[in-house]
Write a protein that holds these residues in place. Structure first.
Motif, PDB file in Angstrom:
ATOM      1  N   ASP A 244       7.303   5.913   1.119  1.00 51.02           N
ATOM      2  CA  ASP A 244       6.873   4.532   1.407  1.00 51.02           C
ATOM      3  C   ASP A 244       5.732   4.110   0.478  1.00 51.02           C
ATOM      4  OD1 ASP A 244       8.728   4.393   3.436  1.00 51.02           O
ATOM      5  OD2 ASP A 244       7.294   4.860   5.030  1.00 51.02           O
ATOM      6  N   ILE A 245       4.746   5.001   0.346  1.00 52.28           N
ATOM      7  CA  ILE A 245       3.570   4.683  -0.479  1.00 52.28           C
ATOM      8  C   ILE A 245       3.961   4.549  -1.952  1.00 52.28           C
ATOM      9  CG2 ILE A 245       1.350   5.575  -1.308  1.00 52.28           C
ATOM     10  CD1 ILE A 245       1.072   6.924   1.489  1.00 52.28           C
TER      11      ILE A 245
ATOM     12  N   TYR B 175       5.888   1.350  -2.565  1.00 55.93           N
ATOM     13  CA  TYR B 175       5.050   0.137  -2.487  1.00 55.93           C
ATOM     14  C   TYR B 175       4.238  -0.048  -3.768  1.00 55.93           C
ATOM     15  CZ  TYR B 175       1.422  -3.109  -0.959  1.00 55.93           C
ATOM     16  OH  TYR B 175       0.567  -4.174  -0.874  1.00 55.93           O
ATOM     17  N   PHE B 176       3.525   0.983  -4.177  1.00 53.27           N
ATOM     18  CA  PHE B 176       2.625   0.837  -5.327  1.00 53.27           C
ATOM     19  C   PHE B 176       3.389   0.773  -6.652  1.00 53.27           C
ATOM     20  CE2 PHE B 176      -0.487   2.357  -2.194  1.00 53.27           C
ATOM     21  CZ  PHE B 176      -1.481   1.402  -2.391  1.00 53.27           C
TER      22      PHE B 176
ATOM     23  N   LYS C 148       4.810  -2.709  -6.819  1.00 54.00           N
ATOM     24  CA  LYS C 148       3.754  -3.683  -7.131  1.00 54.00           C
ATOM     25  C   LYS C 148       3.389  -3.639  -8.609  1.00 54.00           C
ATOM     26  CE  LYS C 148       2.269  -5.807  -3.324  1.00 54.00           C
ATOM     27  NZ  LYS C 148       2.113  -7.290  -3.229  1.00 54.00           N
TER      28      LYS C 148
ATOM     29  N   ASN D 227      11.758  -8.046  -1.175  1.00 54.87           N
ATOM     30  CA  ASN D 227      10.578  -7.531  -1.869  1.00 54.87           C
ATOM     31  C   ASN D 227      10.770  -6.149  -2.470  1.00 54.87           C
ATOM     32  OD1 ASN D 227       9.030  -9.839  -1.298  1.00 54.87           O
ATOM     33  ND2 ASN D 227       8.503  -9.041   0.736  1.00 54.87           N
ATOM     34  N   LYS D 228      11.827  -5.452  -2.088  1.00 59.39           N
ATOM     35  CA  LYS D 228      12.047  -4.088  -2.588  1.00 59.39           C
ATOM     36  C   LYS D 228      12.676  -4.120  -3.981  1.00 59.39           C
ATOM     37  CE  LYS D 228      12.270  -1.512   1.726  1.00 59.39           C
ATOM     38  NZ  LYS D 228      11.584  -2.540   2.511  1.00 59.39           N
TER      39      LYS D 228
ATOM     40  N   GLY E 294      10.497   0.494  -7.579  1.00 59.04           N
ATOM     41  CA  GLY E 294       9.750   0.975  -6.424  1.00 59.04           C
ATOM     42  C   GLY E 294      10.487   2.080  -5.701  1.00 59.04           C
TER      43      GLY E 294
ATOM     44  N   GLY F  42       9.127   5.865  -5.206  1.00 59.66           N
ATOM     45  CA  GLY F  42       9.004   6.497  -3.900  1.00 59.66           C
ATOM     46  C   GLY F  42       9.711   7.829  -3.844  1.00 59.66           C
TER      47      GLY F  42
ATOM     48  N   GLN G  88      14.589   5.356   2.937  1.00 61.29           N
ATOM     49  CA  GLN G  88      14.685   3.981   2.450  1.00 61.29           C
ATOM     50  C   GLN G  88      15.894   3.270   3.048  1.00 61.29           C
ATOM     51  OE1 GLN G  88      14.064   3.486  -1.826  1.00 61.29           O
ATOM     52  NE2 GLN G  88      12.807   5.334  -1.856  1.00 61.29           N
TER      53      GLN G  88
ATOM     54  N   ASP H 129      14.927   2.121   6.495  1.00 57.00           N
ATOM     55  CA  ASP H 129      14.154   0.881   6.394  1.00 57.00           C
ATOM     56  C   ASP H 129      15.084  -0.307   6.173  1.00 57.00           C
ATOM     57  OD1 ASP H 129      12.409  -1.185   5.777  1.00 57.00           O
ATOM     58  OD2 ASP H 129      11.074   0.071   4.603  1.00 57.00           O
TER      59      ASP H 129
END
Length: 266
Positions: A147-148, A151-152, A155, A169-170, A174, A178, A214, A217
């Motif tokens: 997850d972390i 996300y980063f 971004k 947003n995915k 990313g 992950g 993932q 999610d």
């Protein structure tokens, strides 16, 4: 964001603390999460918890969560349990003269299996005879790292959308970030405890935690999009409900059990 960080920190400390303590304290936590999660699921599907189909779904989920072995009781056949629950839910469609449709009955059966077995798998791993705490922390660490990392990385360099119709947003970048971080974290556990987890097992665990996590999610995102809601609940300010937070866990832990990658027994 501040509320999200504070809530996450407090919730994380409580969760990790009870995970470390283990035994019936951890089971109590898992049971509570499962009950709240199923209540969210029922509400998402437009039913009250007092509806006969909801009550049957709750009962079926709880039966799947019972630690039969720990209680010294013979474990009933999973197929038999699912068939009986299916029969009772279909009977509700007859009794209610299709006020509860077969589609609604199928949804309650699906929820019982999804939530009940998903949370049971978390307890089974933690209660394993061989390094239950270590393997549980490893699985959670790999999931959270995925997850972390996603996300980063997303971004920082995310450009190509992964599944825009489900989760806009995915990104592909990313997702790959992950997966890489999940594998690295899993391999660190193998280096720390090579007698418990071999390198190849750690590699596979990291991949499953990332890919299946993932997907977990995305599955929840897809369902929320169908129902037209942002969060499954409001239990955790800034984080949504139990199903929002546990969606990856509910897929990863059963797969780790099925594949036998975590050494539960000596």
């Amino acid at each position: 964001m501040k509320q999200r960080i504070v809530t996450g920190a407090i919730g994380g400390v409580i969760f990790i603390g009870l995970t470390i303590v283990g035994q019936w304290y951890y089971y109590g936590l898992i049971l509570l999460l499962a009950l709240i999660g199923y209540a969210e699921y029922v509400r998402m599907n437009g039913l009250k918890w007092t509806h006969p189909a909801s009550l049957l779904g709750f009962a079926g989920m709880l039966v799947m969560l019972v630690p039969w072995r720990e209680l010294g009781i013979g474990e009933p056949s999973a197929v038999h349990m699912l068939w009986l629950l299916m029969f009772l839910l279909l009977a509700v469609t007859v009794v209610t003269k299709n006020a509860m449709t077969i589609d609604g009955a199928a949804l309650m059966l699906l929820g019982s299996l999804y939530i009940g077995y998903g949370f049971y798998a978390m307890f089974a791993v933690r209660n394993g005879e061989v390094h239950g705490l270590l393997t549980t922390l490893m699985a959670f660490a790999a999931i959270w790292s995925s997850d972390i990392g996603a996300y980063f990385t997303g971004k920082a360099i995310g450009k190509h959308k992964l599944w825009p119709s489900i989760s806009p947003n995915k990104t592909v970048e990313g997702s790959l970030g992950g997966a890489v971080l999940a594998v690295i974290v899993a391999l660190l556990f193998a280096l720390f405890a090579p007698d418990v987890i071999s390198v190849w097992r750690a590699l596979l665990i990291g991949v499953i935690a990332a890919v299946a996590g993932q997907f977990g999610d995305l599955i929840q995102s897809a369902y929320k999009r169908v129902r037209g809601i942002k969060d499954t609940g409001t239990l955790l300010p800034g984080h949504g409900g139990v199903l929002d937070r546990c969606d990856s866990w509910l897929i990863v832990f059963p797969l780790l059990l099925m594949t036998g990658l975590l050494p539960l027994n000596g």
